[in-house]
Design a protein around this motif. Structure first.
Motif, short mmCIF file in Angstrom:
data_model
loop_
_atom_site.label_atom_id
_atom_site.label_comp_id
_atom_site.label_asym_id
_atom_site.label_seq_id
_atom_site.Cartn_x
_atom_site.Cartn_y
_atom_site.Cartn_z
N UNK A 101 8.50 6.98 13.87
CA UNK A 101 8.73 5.64 14.04
C UNK A 101 9.32 5.00 12.73
N UNK A 102 10.48 4.18 12.99
CA UNK A 102 11.30 3.54 11.50
C UNK A 102 10.23 2.59 10.90
N UNK A 103 9.49 1.74 11.48
CA UNK A 103 8.91 0.91 11.11
C UNK A 103 7.66 1.47 10.17
N UNK A 104 6.92 2.43 10.89
CA UNK A 104 5.95 3.33 9.99
C UNK A 104 6.46 4.07 8.85
N UNK A 105 7.71 4.45 8.85
CA UNK A 105 8.37 5.24 7.84
C UNK A 105 8.63 4.31 6.68
N UNK A 106 9.20 3.21 7.15
CA UNK A 106 9.70 2.25 6.00
C UNK A 106 8.49 1.58 5.43
N UNK A 107 7.45 1.13 5.97
CA UNK A 107 6.21 0.60 5.35
C UNK A 107 5.51 1.68 4.56
N UNK A 108 5.44 2.94 4.92
CA UNK A 108 4.84 3.83 4.31
C UNK A 108 5.51 4.07 3.07
N UNK A 109 6.88 3.84 2.93
CA UNK A 109 7.88 4.18 1.83
C UNK A 109 7.71 2.87 0.99
N UNK A 110 7.57 1.56 1.69
CA UNK A 110 7.69 0.28 0.80
C UNK A 110 6.27 0.05 0.15
N UNK A 111 5.41 -0.06 0.76
CA UNK A 111 4.00 -0.78 0.32
C UNK A 111 3.48 0.15 -0.79
N UNK A 112 3.31 1.40 -0.53
CA UNK A 112 2.71 2.17 -1.84
C UNK A 112 3.73 2.14 -3.06
N UNK A 113 4.92 1.78 -3.06
CA UNK A 113 5.78 1.83 -3.87
C UNK A 113 5.76 0.37 -4.65
N UNK A 114 5.40 -0.47 -3.73
CA UNK A 114 5.49 -2.00 -4.50
C UNK A 114 4.11 -1.85 -5.28
N UNK A 115 3.09 -1.62 -4.91
CA UNK A 115 1.82 -1.84 -5.45
C UNK A 115 1.43 -0.66 -6.31
N UNK A 116 1.76 0.54 -6.09
CA UNK A 116 1.26 1.57 -7.01
C UNK A 116 2.35 2.39 -7.83
N UNK A 117 3.63 2.26 -7.35
CA UNK A 117 4.60 2.96 -7.96
C UNK A 117 4.50 4.44 -7.56
N UNK A 118 4.34 4.55 -6.26
CA UNK A 118 3.90 5.91 -5.67
C UNK A 118 5.06 5.78 -4.40
N UNK A 119 6.09 6.75 -4.80
CA UNK A 119 7.17 6.87 -3.66
C UNK A 119 7.09 8.13 -3.03
N UNK A 120 7.93 8.25 -1.78
CA UNK A 120 7.88 9.35 -1.12
C UNK A 120 7.08 9.43 0.14
N UNK A 121 6.16 8.83 0.46
CA UNK A 121 5.22 9.06 1.35
C UNK A 121 6.15 8.85 2.72
#
Length: 158
Positions: free
Chosen positions: A69-89
């Motif tokens: 799903x596009x929404x799940x992939x986008x949120x998994x990419x956006x939210x951890x990177x916003x709060x924890x500087x953790x990208x790539x999920x």
């Protein structure tokens, strides 16, 4: 014994075999036949289960949708990177393994180390800030754009 050679040039015979003819009515006489060479019955692509009411193919490109799903992939990419500087999920979820592992390693090894060292110098803050900006923009592009999975199929819309 072989047959005598024909005096007619090759390809001058009947354009089709007399045993192969379309029905007079134009309607197939047996199920599954289409005179235009297309599949008569729609099959789900790549064994992907299709949700009720969801189209199996992208109407713009005609490619089959991914099972991600596009929404799940986008949120998994956006939210951890916003709060924890953790990208790539989100990229790992979508099946883009090389980019996902690269972003994850860069965020842990380079980003967090640069952030911790940034208390002593200014340049590491620029490095971690640049990585943060890359991950956030990538997450927004996954939400707003037309991202694809690891096999090149477009992600299923919201």
């Amino acid at each position: 014994m072989s047959a005598p050679p024909s005096s007619a040039p090759p390809g001058s015979g009947a354009p089709y075999s007399p045993t192969y003819q379309l029905p007079v009515s134009g309607v197939p006489t047996s199920g599954g036949y289409d005179p235009y060479g297309q599949a008569a019955y729609a099959q789900p692509a790549y064994g992907v289960p299709v949700a009720a009411g969801a189209p199996a193919y992208d109407p713009v490109t005609g490619q089959p949708y991914s099972d991600k799903n596009k929404l799940v992939a986008g949120l998994l990419q956006l939210l951890p990177s916003l709060f924890f500087l953790l990208g790539g999920i989100g990229r790992l979820y979508a099946g883009n393994i090389a980019l996902g592992v690269t972003q994850l390693v860069l965020s842990v090894v380079v980003g967090w180390v640069a952030f911790v060292c940034g208390f002593f110098l200014f340049i590491p803050f620029l490095v971690s800030g640049g990585l943060w900006l890359w991950f956030v923009i990538d997450g927004i592009m996954m939400l707003a754009g037309r991202p694809v999975d690891g096999e090149g199929r477009p992600l299923r819309p919201n």
